[in-house]
Scaffold this active site. Structure first.
Site: not given
Ligand code: NAD
Length: 432
Positions: A254, A149-151, A261, A205
């Site tokens: 900055g 995901e790239f958001l 991330c 990614k």
């Molecule tokens: P987050 O911590 O906001 O959310 C993760 C969720 O997963 C939590 O709600 C947690 O309770 C849940 N979880 C954990 N274990 C679980 C399980 N066994 N079953 C069900 N749910 C479970 O994380 P995020 O920021 O959404 O990031 C998720 C992934 O996406 C990461 O690998 C991150 O690197 C990637 N990513 C994040 C972004 C961003 O901007 N936040 C962008 C691109 C990619």
């Protein structure tokens, strides 16, 4: 299509809501029961522009549901997205515990052919590990797909609905076709769906985030050199950005990068490169420059005041960037820590991150209801996050409220001449 999204954080919730918006039946699964209860009541646990409305609409249309029950989510769905966290482990590598746990649990719940789509950011080889785990747990047919995901937080819905590209690592034609069909409505603007092997998708990614972090650290170094030699980083940036080979994005100096991330992904990439006998020298430097940059404003305060012991410092902006309440790895945290350590008192304001900040700093700092309230009696204002509401404040009111009209602008949001004409002593990044 019938879809389950496991992990309802920033990525999972946005993905789930956007997939539902395009007509799919989506069930979002999370182990955090309090979060699921909140979502079931139509409340959003995070701040992300437009998300609440999107969730409300799709819940009302009954295309979007929330549950803690992984098994029923999996059984009802053909495509299962995994969007759980992959935080930094003790040795710097990505901790895959959640991803691998979900793989095992969803395999046990399978009742027919499923496509397991990994959306979490994971090191190369994870798709293969997930495949092995599922194979051990079920006799049902399945495919594993890598779909990083790239958001960007703060613009997440737009990024998901209109991506620059969709990267799909798939090892078989059946899964590739299903993914192309699923993403077709999101790529009507002509954005490419890039089919590749899983390892390349996984690495894409990390390479993208590492490149962006590198640009930030590089430009922060250019900015610091500007200060040393008396050049203006704004002029330098414009000249550099107009080169079509370079382009204008991510060239603003900055206070260092933060968020959930860049720091984590840079660390993980360093780690899996070295685990494969490759020393990624540039990334080591990117990280080191970033750590130093986070404290650069503290150094500036110290050289202006001599000592900041007993100084009252107002902080504008705590989130790691505007339009989010996320403070994971936010530069504000070490910066405020260093100010407190040096004996200053801190009075902070952020439009969205105050609740999160209270969880981090507790009573070590005080919290203002708005930007002006933070300025009362302040010896200095430090701008850490470039929220729009900080861009055109009432300068006369600010000057009256502050004991010393001194601004340390970590985001270069003001014009130095104009702000000095308003009676402020003004320090910014890389500008005379
Ligand atoms: P987050 O911590 O906001 O959310 C993760 C969720 O997963 C939590 O709600 C947690 O309770 C849940 N979880 C954990 N274990 C679980 C399980 N066994 N079953 C069900 N749910 C479970 O994380 P995020 O920021 O959404 O990031 C998720 C992934 O996406 C990461 O690998 C991150 O690197 C990637 N990513 C994040 C972004 C961003 O901007 N936040 C962008 C691109 C990619």
């Amino acid at each position: 299509m019938k879809i389950a999204v496991v992990g309802t954080g920033y990525v999972g919730l946005v993905a789930g809501a956007c997939l539902a918006e395009n007509g799919n039946d989506v069930i979002c699964v999370d182990t955090d029961a309090a979060k699921v209860r909140l979502l079931q009541r139509g409340r959003i646990p995070i701040y992300e522009p437009g998300l609440e409305e999107l969730v409300r609409r799709n819940r009302a249309e009954k295309r979007l549901n929330f549950t803690t029950a992984l098994e029923s989510g999996v059984r009802k769905s053909q495509i299962i997205f995994v969007a759980v966290g992959t935080p930094t482990g003790e040795d710097g590598s990505a901790d895959l515990k959640h991803v691998l746990d979900v793989a095992r649990d969803l395999a046990r719940a399978m009742n027919g052919y499923k496509v397991v789509v990994n959306k979490s950011t994971v090191p190369v080889g994870t798709a293969a590990r997930v495949r092995d785990i599922i194979r051990r747990e079920t006799t049902h047919p399945f495919s594993v797909v890598s779909n990083p995901e790239f958001l960007k937080q703060g613009a997440a819905i737009d990024d998901f609905m209109k991506p620059d590209r969709v990267v799909i690592g798939a090892e078989d034609a059946r899964a590739a076709e299903l993914m192309k069909e699923l993403y077709a409505p999101f790529t009507r603007t002509g954005a490419p769906i890039m089919l590749m092997d899983c390892a390349s998708a996984e690495l894409s990614k990390y390479a993208a985030n590492a490149m962006l972090a590198t640009r930030i650290s590089f430009m922060n170094e250019v900015s610091n050199v500007c200060e040393a030699v008396g050049a203006d980083v704004d002029q330098v940036r414009r000249a550099v950005a107009s080169d079509r080979r370079i382009g204008p994005s991510f060239l603003f100096p900055g206070v260092g990068y933060g968020g959930s991330c860049f720091p984590k992904d840079v660390k993980a990439m360093l780690r899996f490169a070295s685990a494969n006998d490759y020393e990624f020298h540039i990334l080591r430097a990117v990280e080191c420059v970033n750590e130093r940059q986070k404290l650069r404003l503290v150094t500036k305060l110290q050289s202006h005041f001599g000592s900041i012991k007993g100084k009252r410092v107002a902080i504008w902006g705590l989130a790691f960037k505007p339009r989010t309440d996320d403070m994971r790895e936010a530069p504000s945290v070490p910066l405020i820590g260093a100010l407190l350590h040096a004996g200053a008192t801190v009075h902070a304001y952020d439009p969205e991150a105050m609740k999160v900040a209270r969880g981090i700093f507790d009573s070590k700092i005080s919290y203002a209801d708005n930007g002006y309230a933070a300025l009362t009696g302040a010896d200095a204002l430090v701008i850490v996050t470039e929220w729009n509401e900080f861009r055109e404040p009432d300068f006369a009111r600010m000057r009256k409220l502050m004991r010393n009209p001194v601004i340390f602008d970590g985001r270069n949001i003001y014009n130095p001449e104009q702000i000095r004409a308003q009676g402020f002593t003004y320090f910014s990044m890389g500008r005379p």
